[in-house]
Design an enzyme around this catalytic site. Structure first.
Site, PDB file in Angstrom:
ATOM      1  N   GLU A 279      -3.450  14.545  -4.412  1.00 23.21           N
ATOM      2  CA  GLU A 279      -3.363  14.574  -5.876  1.00 23.21           C
ATOM      3  C   GLU A 279      -3.146  16.000  -6.403  1.00 23.21           C
ATOM      4  OE1 GLU A 279      -5.858  10.547  -6.932  1.00 23.21           O
ATOM      5  OE2 GLU A 279      -6.936  12.445  -7.029  1.00 23.21           O
TER       6      GLU A 279
ATOM      7  N   LYS B 214     -13.443   7.015   2.064  1.00 26.63           N
ATOM      8  CA  LYS B 214     -13.861   6.098   1.012  1.00 26.63           C
ATOM      9  C   LYS B 214     -14.100   4.700   1.579  1.00 26.63           C
ATOM     10  CE  LYS B 214     -11.841   8.354  -3.027  1.00 26.63           C
ATOM     11  NZ  LYS B 214     -11.132   8.164  -4.303  1.00 26.63           N
TER      12      LYS B 214
ATOM     13  N   ASP C  68      -9.290   2.972  -4.066  1.00 22.58           N
ATOM     14  CA  ASP C  68     -10.021   3.942  -4.876  1.00 22.58           C
ATOM     15  C   ASP C  68     -11.185   3.289  -5.617  1.00 22.58           C
ATOM     16  OD1 ASP C  68     -10.730   6.321  -6.055  1.00 22.58           O
ATOM     17  OD2 ASP C  68      -9.088   6.370  -7.479  1.00 22.58           O
TER      18      ASP C  68
ATOM     19  N   GLU D 296     -16.671   4.481 -12.105  1.00 27.10           N
ATOM     20  CA  GLU D 296     -15.351   4.787 -12.663  1.00 27.10           C
ATOM     21  C   GLU D 296     -14.548   3.531 -12.968  1.00 27.10           C
ATOM     22  OE1 GLU D 296     -11.233   7.133 -11.408  1.00 27.10           O
ATOM     23  OE2 GLU D 296     -13.023   7.315 -10.150  1.00 27.10           O
TER      24      GLU D 296
ATOM     25  N   TRP E 220       1.514   6.327  -9.008  1.00 29.22           N
ATOM     26  CA  TRP E 220       0.277   6.318  -8.210  1.00 29.22           C
ATOM     27  C   TRP E 220       0.256   5.233  -7.146  1.00 29.22           C
ATOM     28  CZ3 TRP E 220      -2.496  10.563  -8.815  1.00 29.22           C
ATOM     29  CH2 TRP E 220      -2.340  11.285 -10.002  1.00 29.22           C
TER      30      TRP E 220
END
Length: 703
Positions: free
Chosen positions: A310, A384, A389, A417, A565
């Site tokens: 990113e 992760k 995500d 998030e 993305w």
């Protein structure tokens, strides 16, 4: 043996700050009923603290916490005695003669470096209780475990407990910036920084360290993985004295401090022309930085690195790979015992949405699997929980089964998030349990993620859990009071992944709200059902995303569909989902071991909850549940709204049983959630009704 004078014991129970029940979180030591307190007093009235408490800050913290917790719960100050024979409760390390004389050697040998035992023993005809660890950290954790027993009203007259941490590293990652903001922070501003400087008053940081130690966390990163200009200088003499002050606070609670670093720091903070990890002058620069850091913080933990991700700088700029970059840093830290934690969140964030062959989900495995075995022993790869995500539903990352010769950590996102941003109630412990219990089959049956990241499965020296923090400077720490359960549950799982969601939930509710059966049952159910409720009215069947770009709060089905993305659902008038099969799609399913590879590849065997992550199907495709995909979307979104409204009513049933301040703060959040769930329902249902042209079987209102 040295003890502290009673007058010198910190007592925050009566302080102005500590008067807030919400602020106390799981260090809320409610006064026990008289009959129960009387039973506990017999084994808690006289305490002997073995060891040099005056010289060991962690032992001193253990003693202070023990005295403070007992005083609050029992209603009287325990007596510190200088004579072990007079004491009913003894606390200290296992090598202290007064402790060693009471504990069987074989039992003591079972306690690891940070482990502890709680034993009730008979000595000289009297019953004594021993809290002991191999190290002072173990003593501190044992004290908090003992206090937790009292908080949950357990029995202590015949204790026989030995606990060791499943994971060596139990870490919190803060995404705090030095301007005071927090990336993905939903509970106020940073407790560390304000206006590009450290906060002078460290009292709240000290209280935070206590909360961390109480759930047996031992590592903290205090700045964002996206390291900006000012934060790049945290590893220089400009800020190291302040870093050392904060490290000292955490040190007293057995917590080592880490820093996120900018891979391009040799250029931005060092004036070099390159950050090439194989350049000798760059390597010397990092060696010099390590030496200076350890002069200020002798127990500094190491570096957390987000590189080539990113738009963050990294070794790719110089034609090098992740192992080159990580190993250079590890060699700089190795003489001091430091480690490098290298994040695997690396993917092409400049994709062409027209290109269906590029699959973001494949990226971490494709980048890091070929490097297995090339990383330094002091490097840990931080992975992760899923390949995308932190979505409300996604499969477990195949990288956990793909690496066998590399240290690994599991990264979880405590901050919500994509799961309601601490406005919505979404208790994530059940989700995390599915992850840690997932069997990768990397070394045959029983190859769970928990065993992989602990290092047990492949005999790796380092590993553990990392959680992205959900705390800020809000009075209750987490914005939504019930979001405290996510932080608490994360700590308990990191220590002991075999705990069930129900066990963790029951602990937290009793500690936080007391023991009224209606309160315990109602809040426990609310928590345990909240993840599925949130999933019901948001993104269906594992497709993920469908959120507003940038801030990620609220529904926007096509928000990322045509972006760079790479988070696509490919919904059209015929169907929805991403084909990740080997036969006709991106080939992602091949990254798993059997039987998962075949299970996910097969349209017939793929679990419903992940169907749209792995397959593109028509809206009329029939799920294992017997419903079509489109009817499932309609039904779950209507049901989710009803369930969100029920959360409000369940909470309202507790009015008068919970103090007004906490009751009203939670009610406000639940009311907002109930209204926002309607928006999710209407946006999602209307979108797919217009795409598919298929009406709801039940004729409900769709716009």
């Amino acid at each position: 043996m040295t003890t502290n004078n009673k007058a010198g014991i910190r007592n925050s129970v009566g302080s102005e700050r500590y008067a807030s029940t919400a602020y106390q979180a799981w260090l809320r030591y409610e006064k026990l009923p008289a009959e129960l307190a009387e039973a506990y007093v017999q084994l808690c009235s006289k305490i002997y603290a073995a060891g040099n408490v005056a010289e060991d800050p962690v032992l001193r913290s253990a003693q202070e916490e023990l005295l403070e917790g007992l005083q609050a719960m029992l209603g009287q100050q325990p007596e510190l005695t200088d004579t072990a024979g007079d004491a009913a409760l003894l606390a200290g390390t296992l090598d202290e003669p007064e402790i060693a004389g009471l504990i069987d050697k074989d039992e003591a040998a079972k306690v690891d470096e940070e482990g502890y035992l709680l034993h009730t023993v008979i000595s000289g005809g009297s019953r004594k209780l021993v809290i002991a660890g191999t190290t002072s950290k173990g003593v501190l954790y044992g004290v908090f475990h003992f206090l937790r027993i009292l908080q949950t009203r357990g029995r202590i007259d015949n204790l026989s407990v030995i606990e060791n941490p499943a994971n060596k590293l139990r870490m919190i990652n803060h995404w705090d910036n030095m301007d005071g903001s927090i990336e993905r922070g939903y509970a106020g501003e940073s407790i560390f920084y304000r206006d590009h400087a450290f906060i002078e008053d460290l009292s709240r940081i000290r209280d935070y360290a206590r909360l961390m130690a109480a759930v047996q966390l031992n590592a903290v990163v205090i700045n964002n993985v996206n390291v900006h200009e000012t934060e790049t200088k945290l590893i220089t003499k400009e800020f190291l004295p302040q870093v050392a002050r904060v490290a000292e606070v955490f040190r007293a609670y057995g917590i080592r401090l880490y820093l996120s670093i900018n891979f391009a720091a040799p250029i931005q903070a060092g004036g070099l022309e390159t950050a090439d990890p194989l350049d000798p002058q760059v390597r010397r620069w990092w060696q010099d930085r390590a030496k200076e850091i350890y002069e200020h913080v002798p127990d500094f933990g190491g570096f957390l690195v987000k590189a080539d991700s990113e738009h963050r700088p990294g070794p790719f700029t110089y034609g090098r790979d992740h192992a080159d970059g990580a190993n250079m840093l590890a060699e700089a830290l190795e003489p001091y015992g430091g480690i490098v934690i290298w994040r695997c969140f690396v993917y092409n964030c400049m994709q062409d949405w027209r290109d269906r062959s590029t699959d973001r989900a494949k990226a971490a495995y494709d980048h890091f699997r070929p490097l297995d075995g090339r990383f330094h022993e002091r490097v840990i790869l931080q992975i992760k929980n899923g390949p995308m995500d932190f979505q409300v539903r996604e499969p477990v990352s195949p990288l956990f089964g793909g690496l066998t010769r590399t240290n690994q950590m599991l990264e979880l996102q405590i901050t919500q998030e994509y799961t309601g941003q601490q406005i919505h109630l979404c208790y994530l412990v059940p989700q995390w349990k599915e992850v840690v219990d997932f069997d990768t089959y990397a070394a045959g049956e029983g190859s769970t993620v928990a065993r992989t990241v602990s290092g047990e499965l492949f005999n790796r020296p380092l590993g553990g859990f990392a959680g992205v923090a959900n705390i800020g400077n809000d009075e209750n720490w987490t914005g939504h009071l019930l979001a405290q359960a996510n932080f608490y549950g994360y700590g308990r799982l990191a220590w002991k992944p075999t705990l069930t969601s129900e066990e963790i939930t029951d602990e937290w509710v009793r500690i936080t709200f007391g023991h009224d059966p209606q309160v315990v049952e109602t809040i426990s159910r609310m928590l345990l059902e909240s993840w599925s409720i949130y999933e019901n009215y948001t993104a269906p069947l594992g497709v993920g995303w469908m959120v507003n770009p940038g801030h990620h709060y609220g529904p926007n089905v096509d928000g990322y569909e045509y972006s760079r993305w790479g988070t696509y659902h490919f919904a059209d008038c015929h169907g929805i989902g991403v084909d990740r099969t080997v036969k006709t799609g991106t080939g992602y399913t091949a990254q798993y071991h059997e039987p998962h590879a075949s299970r996910y590849e097969s349209l017939e065997e793929c679990p419903d909850e992940l169907l749209l992550f792995f397959h593109h199907v028509p809206y009329t495709h029939v799920l294992h549940s017997g419903k079509t995909v489109i009817q499932h979307i309609y039904d779950t979104h209507f049901e989710g709204v009803e369930q969100a409204a029920e959360l409000v009513e369940r909470w309202r049933s507790l009015e008068g049983k919970i103090d007004a301040e906490r009751y009203e703060s939670v009610l406000e959040r639940l009311l907002e959630q109930a209204e926002h769930a309607k928006e999710w329902r209407d946006v999602i249902n209307t979108y797919f009704y217009r795409k598919s042209g298929i009406a709801d079987q039940h004729g409900r209102k769709i716009y």
